[in-house]
Design an enzyme around this catalytic site. Sequence first.
Site, mmCIF file in Angstrom:
data_model
loop_
_atom_site.group_PDB
_atom_site.id
_atom_site.type_symbol
_atom_site.label_atom_id
_atom_site.label_comp_id
_atom_site.label_asym_id
_atom_site.label_seq_id
_atom_site.Cartn_x
_atom_site.Cartn_y
_atom_site.Cartn_z
ATOM 1 N N HIS A 1 0.842 -1.197 0.000
ATOM 2 C CA HIS A 1 0.000 0.000 0.000
ATOM 3 C C HIS A 1 0.879 1.250 0.000
ATOM 4 O O HIS A 1 0.664 2.168 -0.800
ATOM 5 C CB HIS A 1 -0.906 -0.020 1.241
ATOM 6 C CG HIS A 1 -1.733 1.200 1.430
ATOM 7 N ND1 HIS A 1 -3.104 1.184 1.350
ATOM 8 C CD2 HIS A 1 -1.404 2.485 1.711
ATOM 9 C CE1 HIS A 1 -3.581 2.408 1.558
ATOM 10 N NE2 HIS A 1 -2.554 3.219 1.797
ATOM 11 N N GLU A 2 1.864 1.284 0.889
ATOM 12 C CA GLU A 2 2.718 2.477 0.997
ATOM 13 C C GLU A 2 3.660 2.597 -0.195
ATOM 14 O O GLU A 2 3.885 3.706 -0.703
ATOM 15 C CB GLU A 2 3.486 2.469 2.321
ATOM 16 C CG GLU A 2 2.603 2.471 3.558
ATOM 17 C CD GLU A 2 1.545 3.561 3.600
ATOM 18 O OE1 GLU A 2 1.737 4.625 2.959
ATOM 19 O OE2 GLU A 2 0.508 3.359 4.258
ATOM 20 N N HIS B 1 2.036 4.234 -3.092
ATOM 21 C CA HIS B 1 2.004 5.699 -3.047
ATOM 22 C C HIS B 1 3.263 6.286 -3.683
ATOM 23 O O HIS B 1 3.187 7.241 -4.460
ATOM 24 C CB HIS B 1 1.874 6.201 -1.606
ATOM 25 C CG HIS B 1 0.503 6.057 -1.033
ATOM 26 N ND1 HIS B 1 -0.596 6.698 -1.557
ATOM 27 C CD2 HIS B 1 0.059 5.353 0.040
ATOM 28 C CE1 HIS B 1 -1.672 6.396 -0.833
ATOM 29 N NE2 HIS B 1 -1.298 5.571 0.142
#
Length: 170
Positions: free
Chosen positions: A75-76, A79
Amino acid sequence: MKADDSLFQQVQDRVTECLALASQHTGRHFNPPLVRFNQRGRIAGSAWLEQWELRFNPVLLADNAEAFFSEIVPHEVAHLVTFALHGKVRPHGREWQSIMTGVFGLEPRTRHRLNTEKASPVFPYDCGCRIHKLSLRRHNSVKRGQKRYQCLHCGQPLQAVISSRKRKAS
């Protein structure tokens, strides 16, 4: 090597794996980010785009390592990859969602489902119609006399719930 150090290294390795997947998928090279373990509170992880940095919560990591490896780290990283490819866009917009599904094969969830009680304790307060859970910050503000809170449902002021152990002692 401490257990934390081993987990930290595993997270770092997973970041590297995720970036390699993104490189394969996009044909672009991504430099490894700075990885820190200083995220606090209920947040599992965060991406600092301009600094090319990832921050992870060590308290949540210790109790939820598998969720970090399978969901939080990708998820990170998504980004950062989204920022590298598209610049500043909506944090969980279509570009980020495309990386989550197309590169990592994951459902693009915006919030984790981890138990955060150890990382961010809550304190019970009663208004008469229900029990409210206040964060440590709000609880301390009440204790210092800086803030008062009231129930949005019944309008009554919130009162700290005194545990049975404290009642016996007082």
